[in-house]
Motif scaffolding. Structure first.
Motif, mmCIF file in Angstrom:
data_model
loop_
_atom_site.group_PDB
_atom_site.id
_atom_site.type_symbol
_atom_site.label_atom_id
_atom_site.label_comp_id
_atom_site.label_asym_id
_atom_site.label_seq_id
_atom_site.Cartn_x
_atom_site.Cartn_y
_atom_site.Cartn_z
ATOM 1 N N VAL B 235 0.702 -1.133 -0.217
ATOM 2 C CA VAL B 235 -0.577 0.333 -0.387
ATOM 3 C C VAL B 235 0.868 1.382 -0.013
ATOM 4 O O VAL B 235 1.946 1.327 0.575
ATOM 5 C CB VAL B 235 -1.334 0.084 1.476
ATOM 6 C CG1 VAL B 235 -2.287 -1.070 1.152
ATOM 7 C CG2 VAL B 235 -0.194 -0.820 2.353
ATOM 8 N N MET B 236 0.023 2.064 -0.044
ATOM 9 C CA MET B 236 0.784 3.219 -0.704
ATOM 10 C C MET B 236 -0.238 4.539 0.408
ATOM 11 O O MET B 236 -0.805 4.115 0.540
ATOM 12 C CB MET B 236 1.205 3.861 -1.291
ATOM 13 C CG MET B 236 -0.159 4.258 -3.138
ATOM 14 S SD MET B 236 0.986 4.770 -4.544
ATOM 15 C CE MET B 236 -0.629 5.635 -5.326
ATOM 16 N N PHE B 237 0.715 5.764 0.527
ATOM 17 C CA PHE B 237 -0.023 7.038 0.520
ATOM 18 C C PHE B 237 -1.710 7.167 -0.233
ATOM 19 O O PHE B 237 -1.181 7.141 -1.597
ATOM 20 C CB PHE B 237 0.214 8.015 1.228
ATOM 21 C CG PHE B 237 1.082 8.339 3.312
ATOM 22 C CD1 PHE B 237 0.687 7.974 3.717
ATOM 23 C CD2 PHE B 237 2.121 7.290 2.506
ATOM 24 C CE1 PHE B 237 1.387 7.551 5.069
ATOM 25 C CE2 PHE B 237 3.577 7.528 3.968
ATOM 26 C CZ PHE B 237 2.498 7.769 4.578
ATOM 27 N N ASP B 238 -2.985 7.508 -0.008
ATOM 28 C CA ASP B 238 -3.738 7.952 -1.257
ATOM 29 C C ASP B 238 -3.590 9.539 -1.046
ATOM 30 O O ASP B 238 -4.046 10.287 -0.137
ATOM 31 C CB ASP B 238 -5.193 7.644 -0.334
ATOM 32 C CG ASP B 238 -6.534 8.164 -1.021
ATOM 33 O OD1 ASP B 238 -5.662 8.578 -2.093
ATOM 34 O OD2 ASP B 238 -7.372 7.792 -0.665
ATOM 35 N N ILE B 245 0.131 13.577 -1.328
ATOM 36 C CA ILE B 245 1.735 13.015 -0.810
ATOM 37 C C ILE B 245 0.863 11.877 -0.820
ATOM 38 O O ILE B 245 0.153 11.012 -0.099
ATOM 39 C CB ILE B 245 1.668 13.289 1.050
ATOM 40 C CG1 ILE B 245 2.513 15.441 0.727
ATOM 41 C CG2 ILE B 245 2.872 12.564 1.241
ATOM 42 C CD1 ILE B 245 2.556 14.580 2.329
ATOM 43 N N LYS B 246 2.049 10.414 -1.802
ATOM 44 C CA LYS B 246 2.074 9.234 -2.108
ATOM 45 C C LYS B 246 2.817 9.211 -0.786
ATOM 46 O O LYS B 246 2.985 7.383 -0.921
ATOM 47 C CB LYS B 246 1.743 8.793 -3.710
ATOM 48 C CG LYS B 246 3.047 9.539 -4.238
ATOM 49 C CD LYS B 246 2.659 9.238 -5.511
ATOM 50 C CE LYS B 246 3.947 8.931 -6.919
ATOM 51 N NZ LYS B 246 4.574 10.675 -6.731
ATOM 52 N N ALA B 247 3.870 9.082 -1.066
ATOM 53 C CA ALA B 247 5.107 8.551 -0.021
ATOM 54 C C ALA B 247 6.061 9.975 0.173
ATOM 55 O O ALA B 247 5.242 11.539 -0.333
ATOM 56 C CB ALA B 247 5.907 8.579 -1.264
ATOM 57 N N LEU B 248 6.919 9.117 1.414
ATOM 58 C CA LEU B 248 7.513 10.823 2.249
ATOM 59 C C LEU B 248 8.377 11.034 1.499
ATOM 60 O O LEU B 248 8.862 10.027 0.143
ATOM 61 C CB LEU B 248 7.536 10.709 3.365
ATOM 62 C CG LEU B 248 6.440 10.552 4.504
ATOM 63 C CD1 LEU B 248 6.905 9.801 5.733
ATOM 64 C CD2 LEU B 248 5.877 11.180 4.258
ATOM 65 N N VAL B 272 -3.939 3.768 0.126
ATOM 66 C CA VAL B 272 -4.261 2.972 -0.889
ATOM 67 C C VAL B 272 -3.674 2.107 -1.353
ATOM 68 O O VAL B 272 -2.510 1.642 -1.100
ATOM 69 C CB VAL B 272 -4.703 3.570 -2.330
ATOM 70 C CG1 VAL B 272 -5.913 4.595 -1.863
ATOM 71 C CG2 VAL B 272 -3.490 4.275 -2.557
ATOM 72 N N PRO B 273 -4.181 0.842 -2.325
ATOM 73 C CA PRO B 273 -3.278 -0.520 -2.653
ATOM 74 C C PRO B 273 -1.759 0.223 -3.598
ATOM 75 O O PRO B 273 -1.768 0.878 -4.792
ATOM 76 C CB PRO B 273 -4.314 -1.206 -3.334
ATOM 77 C CG PRO B 273 -5.158 -1.165 -2.936
ATOM 78 C CD PRO B 273 -5.565 0.732 -2.435
#
Lengths: 181, 473
Positions: B235-238, B245-248, B272-273
């Protein structure tokens, strides 16, 4: 054996501390009292050594050898007890073999210095022993302030060991040279 | 000649003493990752604790210094076109700062009597994880009870009576005996607050220690966010819920630029997936732990209010039902009871055994104790009572088998039930813990020092004797 050790150590402690005071007095005074004290010195140091060795031997049986040599405080107590006993034996031999010569000239101040170091070693040994049974003085606080945490084992690195070895050889050399002179 | 020899001997002897004094204690204690040795700079850390109860819930409030908020655990970084794991446990502080801060508390109701006398030391068994000599994880996994039945995969804490021979981690007593012990209350409750893996979903991990460190029944609050087949996160950030933001960013994480109040934990409600085609950039980073709502007994311990880090201190309050109705996993707290607790913290990106621990303290509910829990009415305590100052210390590598062995002078005192506090202070235990990590080398160096000193005294005596002329006695 802990109880016997605790009882026994009172004798060398009292006798060596008395000897330290006697040496300091004799080092600075030449009067009749100082002479009388000096005459008692060899018997005093001899009896102290006998009790010291006895207390040391009994102390070895308080804990198993594996335990005393695995505990930082135990190691420190054993190290200081060994050095203290050896050191006071040195003072005994010196006074016994050299007699009044140890009070002549600057040698008297060397002797006084040796007695002072002997008293300090004895005090540290005692306070470390006190730590082992949970009854101790603030001497350990003084040692901490001077740079030694008594809860850590006193040991020196290999370089220092090498230097100590070299100094010991030099001292032996000085002795040999002085004997020939 | 005599005078010169005398002066030379005295100066040499004095110099040797001075050199020994100024160089003592050096040359042996050095960090060595290959032996799992990393000594922290500070050996002690203060912890303040308060407790309160209202007949239904019990609260514990902890406050301790932490130079920075360790809100990240292990991470997945996109680098060179693939995802790599960063932040695995290392001896001491993880260099990228990737190990979460924690506070934990072991709690007992008197069913484990040694715990009240020796605290966590009783749970440090044979060859635990992080020790220089640690049991092999595969051997644990293959063990019929520890691995196959309990699901352990590393040598964790355990209680002595769960082994036929407490000096052998593998010698577990039969399963029926284990169940009997647990039913009799022979386990330690473990409250385990984790800044990254539990705090963001408002709980502390509810665990217990018996034959190993186990989790209470129910569902845990984190899973591993890694798809081993596809070698990518699950999963990753929604971005739709995190302000895009989908990642840091790796640089923000290691540079301490991520706001603890902002997006940083991969909670179920903001994830989210994983989409492998989301245009990943070098340095994009996603937590390796995905968080979710815990369930069952594992979710018993809640974070009351909000855990905060400010001005170099964490302040965390945990809340649990006094009676969780799970007496096989939790210690049931009763008004009028006295309990025993021991605390620990992890800080500065440390994991495993690189923590600070306390000696046991008694906790009284309507009874006199080291820490008296204050009764209150209503929903939340006002915390006006004074806190108990607890001294935490680095415990080094000291195990229960060692403490009961011939190598420990106090083994007979333990056999007689004399509590650790009557013999040792926290400072002493911290130093002893470090010395235990270098037991062999220090012992050898100490022997050499003893004999070198003896040789020096003898040589000095010889030099003095020969430099001093004979005289009438």
């Amino acid at each position: 054996m802990a109880g016997y050790h605790v009882v026994l150590v009172h004798f060398p402690t009292a006798l060596w501390m008395t000897a330290a005071l006697a040496i300091l007095y004799r080092a600075f005074f030449d009067g009749p009292l100082a002479q009388s004290i000096d005459r008692a010195l060899v018997p005093l140091l001899s009896i102290a050594l006998v009790f010291g060795v006895s207390a040391y031997a009994v102390g070895l049986f308080v804990w198993p050898f594996e335990a005393i040599t695995a505990s930082p405080l135990g190691r420190n107590h054993m190290l200081l007890a060994t050095w203290t006993t050896a050191y006071w034996a040195l003072l005994l031999v010196l006074r016994w073999r050299r007699g009044q010569a140890i009070w002549q000239g600057s040698m008297r101040y060397v002797t006084a210095g040796l007695a002072a170091i002997g008293a300090v070693l004895l005090g540290i040994t005692g306070t470390l022993g006190g730590h082992l049974i949970g009854v101790y003085t603030d001497v350990s606080q003084v040692l901490r302030r001077l740079g030694w945490e008594v809860y850590t084992t006193f040991y020196v690195p290999n370089t220092t060991l090498a230097v100590l070895g070299a100094i010991s050889l030099l001292l032996v050399g000085i002795g040999l040279r002085a004997r020939r002179a | 000649m005599g005078k010169t020899s005398l002066y030379a001997s005295t100066i040499l002897f004095g110099g040797a003493l001075a050199l020994s004094w100024f160089t003592h204690g050096t040359g042996v204690v050095v960090n060595d990752a290959s032996k799992h040795v990393s000594i922290p700079q500070n050996l002690a850390v203060p912890l303040q604790v308060q407790a309160a109860y209202n007949g239904t819930d019990v609260y514990f409030r902890y406050r301790w210094p932490a130079p920075n908020p360790g809100i990240f655990h292990d991470m997945l970084r996109f680098s060179g076109g693939k995802w790599e794991v960063k932040g695995s446990v290392v001896p001491g502080s993880q260099p990228d700062g990737l190990h979460e801060d924690r506070v934990s508390m072991m709690l007992d109701d008197g069913s484990v009597p040694e715990f009240g006398r020796y605290g966590g030391y009783i749970a440090i068994g044979d060859k635990l994880a992080g020790f220089t000599e640690e049991a092999d994880g595969k051997a644990i996994k293959d063990h019929p009870y520890l691995g196959k039945k309990l699901g352990l995969d590393e040598p964790t804490k355990y209680l002595p009576a769960t082994r036929k021979n407490p000096n052998d981690w593998a010698s577990t007593v039969p399963e029926g005996e284990q169940a009997k012990l647990q039913a009799a209350g022979y386990f330690l409750d473990l409250w385990h607050w984790r800044a990254a893996r539990s705090n963001p979903v408002g709980v502390a991990d509810d665990q217990f220690i018996t034959a190993g460190r186990l989790s209470d029944s129910g569902r845990g609050m984190y899973t591993t966010n890694w798809d081993g087949d596809k070698k990518q996160p699950r999963v990753m950030f929604d971005a739709a819920k995190t302000g895009g933001i989908k990642a840091l960013k790796w640089a923000d994480i290691t540079g301490g630029k991520v706001n603890p109040e902002g997006v940083h934990a991969l909670r179920e409600d903001i994830s989210v997936p994983f989409d492998p085609n989301a245009g990943w950039q070098e340095g994009d980073t996603i937590p390796r732990r995905a968080l979710r709502a815990a369930q069952g007994s594992r979710a018993d311990i809640a974070v009351a209010g909000k855990a905060t880090w400010a001005d170099g201190y964490w302040e965390v309050t945990l809340k649990r039902k006094m009676n969780t109705e799970k007496p096989l996993e939790d210690k049931i707290i009763r008004d009028g009871g006295i309990y025993q607790a021991a605390f620990a913290i992890h800080r500065q990106a440390t994991g495993g055994r690189w923590h600070y621990v306390s000696l046991p303290v008694s906790v009284g509910f309507g009874r006199e104790a080291d820490l008296v829990a204050t009764p209150f009415t209503g929903d939340a305590p006002d915390w006006k009572q004074a806190s108990l100052g607890v001294k935490l210390f680095y415990p080094g590598q000291v195990s229960w088998p060692h403490l009961n062995s011939v190598k420990h002078g106090g083994a007979t005192s333990i056999a007689r039930g004399i509590p650790v506090k009557s013999r040792h202070s926290e400072e002493q235990l911290a130093h002893y813990g470090i010395e235990a990590e270098f037991a062999g080398p220090i012992r050898s160096q100490w022997f050499l020092t003893l004999f070198a000193g003896l040789g020096l005294i003898a040589a000095f005596g010889w030099a003095l004797l020969k430099s001093t002329p004979k005289s009438e006695a």
